[in-house]
Design an enzyme around this catalytic site. Structure first.
Site, PDB file in Angstrom:
ATOM      1  N   ASN A 218       0.897  -1.157   0.024  1.00  0.00           N
ATOM      2  CA  ASN A 218      -0.051  -0.179   0.033  1.00  0.00           C
ATOM      3  C   ASN A 218       0.862   1.053   0.106  1.00  0.00           C
ATOM      4  OD1 ASN A 218       0.544   0.812   2.856  1.00  0.00           O
ATOM      5  ND2 ASN A 218      -0.318  -1.154   3.237  1.00  0.00           N
ATOM      6  N   ASP A 287      -3.930  -6.279   4.672  1.00  0.00           N
ATOM      7  CA  ASP A 287      -4.779  -7.448   5.055  1.00  0.00           C
ATOM      8  C   ASP A 287      -4.974  -8.724   4.422  1.00  0.00           C
ATOM      9  OD1 ASP A 287      -5.931  -5.801   7.092  1.00  0.00           O
ATOM     10  OD2 ASP A 287      -7.124  -4.706   5.513  1.00  0.00           O
ATOM     11  N   LYS A 297       9.252 -15.783 -11.331  1.00  0.00           N
ATOM     12  CA  LYS A 297       8.540 -14.833 -11.966  1.00  0.00           C
ATOM     13  C   LYS A 297       7.034 -15.756 -12.684  1.00  0.00           C
ATOM     14  CE  LYS A 297       7.775 -10.849 -14.584  1.00  0.00           C
ATOM     15  NZ  LYS A 297       8.080  -9.908 -15.813  1.00  0.00           N
ATOM     16  N   PHE A 330      -4.154   2.755  14.478  1.00  0.00           N
ATOM     17  CA  PHE A 330      -4.495   3.696  13.546  1.00  0.00           C
ATOM     18  C   PHE A 330      -5.633   3.167  12.635  1.00  0.00           C
ATOM     19  CE2 PHE A 330      -1.783   8.041  13.664  1.00  0.00           C
ATOM     20  CZ  PHE A 330      -1.297   7.414  14.797  1.00  0.00           C
ATOM     21  N   LYS A 353     -11.230  -4.396  17.999  1.00  0.00           N
ATOM     22  CA  LYS A 353      -9.937  -4.631  18.045  1.00  0.00           C
ATOM     23  C   LYS A 353      -9.254  -4.653  19.460  1.00  0.00           C
ATOM     24  CE  LYS A 353      -8.431  -3.541  13.231  1.00  0.00           C
ATOM     25  NZ  LYS A 353      -7.414  -4.170  12.712  1.00  0.00           N
TER      26      LYS A 353
END
Ligand code: C5P
Length: 414
Positions: A218, A287, A297, A330, A353
């Site tokens: 990300n 996630d 590859k 966060f 959580k």
């Protein structure tokens, strides 16, 4: 802005913002870098007054430093009578950058034969010293003796870097990077109210490899987590930073554990759990990971049909533990309104959580979230929220640590 966020702003103001800095510039080729240092300090809200030695004027002009600081530049011990008393009296901190062997010798021995050395002798606060000189001079027994004495007297040293020196030789003696000097100054003015705390911080993205050349990740850069690690260190905590791939330099004096995948991050967190009093999960942990990683590859067709599996949720795992450190997570979410109900989702995460604080982080704005230098957050705690204005990530880090400090103080009391 809520009342409590106003309170946080004020506490942040105790750091570099509104600090009065007396900067001594001495006769090293690095003297011109004082301009950049002054600008950096002023950007963070400090005011800077400059005292120059005669030798420094060979390398940078008083006018340049006057323009950078926006203040009169001082240099003559007898120019303005008593300025060697009044200038230090009006300062919160003294910084000598660059510091030559000569000013170190004077300061270590209490000499006061020019304005800067006299200011150093009469100053009653913290002194930060950033030496710059040839490596032979730096390593000389006499200079090292003087430096040791200055440190014993309470000065904070910003060690010089190794590199190409003005004389053409390689060695230790280049003045430390401006960022490092500013960090040392911030640390010197910071209250040490997290002394005794052992804080684990996770930062950056994680990477899950599809094959040796492709991965799922990300846009996290690590800026927020690194800012928290630096701020916690400044406030006296023992800090371990567990970081996914990031271009940011690990902060000085912080334990640094580089990791790549979510599993590695989980193992590193669990490995450092014993003794930790606080965990701040600022990392954007991926996630999902491919069920299996290709050894070579993969063909495009194989990539388009890869199967994903969930990664472990580290925060939830910690939150479910009976005896656990204070837990801060966060939540990178789209803000409220047309584009989503991120705040509600973030509040749900606080419960699901098992965290003590969830920092809702608005990633729908350009000036907030991944890669930005500023952040728009709402701190969510059980039964209350603290909506902070757009701030620099350093300021957000201070505000988060303020809440951590308050919660830790409460835990110790009961
Ligand atoms: O569910 P979400 O990813 O939004 O939760 C964000 C918080 O949970 C962050 O503090 C992040 O570090 C943590 N997290 C985790 N393990 C995961 C995913 C997120 O610890 N696999």
């Amino acid at each position: 802005m809520t009342n409590s966020s106003l309170k946080n702003r004020k506490r942040v103001a105790k750091s570099l913002r509104d600090s009065r800095i007396l900067l001594g510039v001495t006769g090293s080729v690095a003297a011109y870098k004082a301009i950049e240092l002054i600008k950096g300090l002023k950007e963070q809200g400090a005011s800077v007054r400059v005292v120059m030695t005669d030798a420094s004027k060979n390398f940078v002009t008083p006018l340049s430093l006057q323009l950078a600081s926006g203040e009169k530049v001082y240099g003559d011990l007898f120019g303005e009578p008593m300025s060697h008393i009044s200038l230090p009296k009006d300062a919160d901190i003294m910084v000598i950058a660059p510091a030559t062997a000569s000013i170190a010798a004077k300061a270590a021995n209490g000499m006061a034969d020019d304005l800067l050395s006299a200011c150093l002798l009469s100053f009653r606060g913290r002194v930060v010293i950033a030496p710059a000189m040839n490596w032979r001079m730096y390593e000389s027994p006499a200079f090292q003796r003087n430096l040791k004495r200055l440190i014993e007297d309470g000065a904070a040293l910003v060690p010089p870097d190794k590199g190409l020196l003005a004389c053409g030789e390689e060695g230790v003696g280049r003045m430390a990077a401006i960022g490092k000097i500013i960090e040392a100054i911030k640390s010197a003015v910071s209250p040490k109210d997290l002394l005794g705390e052992k804080i684990l911080v996770t930062a950056g993205p994680t990477r899950e490899y599809i094959d040796p050349v492709r991965f799922i990740s990300n846009a996290s850069t690590g800026k927020m987590g690194y800012a928290i690690a630096r701020a916690a260190k400044r406030r006296g905590a023992e800090v371990t930073l567990i970081s996914g791939p990031s271009a940011i330099e690990p902060p000085a004096g912080v334990g640094f554990i580089p990791v790549v995948t979510a599993i590695q991050m989980r193992d590193a967190v669990l490995g450092h759990l014993p003794g930790a009093t606080v965990i701040v999960m600022a990392a954007a942990v991926g996630d999902f990971a491919p069920e299996a990683m290709g050894k070579r590859k993969l063909d495009k067709a194989a990539v388009s049909s890869i199967k994903l599996k969930k990664t472990p949720d580290i925060l939830s795992e910690l939150g479910a533990m009976k005896k656990r450190p204070l837990l801060i997570g966060f939540a990178a979410e789209f803000g409220e309104g047309r584009r989503g109900d991120g705040l509600k989702r973030a509040r749900r995460k606080l419960i699901e959580k098992g965290a003590d604080i969830i920092v809702f982080n608005d990633v729908s704005r350009k000036d907030s979230g991944f890669g930005a230098d500023t952040n728009k957050v709402v701190m969510l705690l059980k039964g209350r929220g603290n909506d902070l204005p757009l701030m620099s990530k350093d300021e957000v880090a201070e505000a988060v640590l303020e809440e951590i400090h308050a919660l830790r103080a409460k835990r110790k009391r009961f």
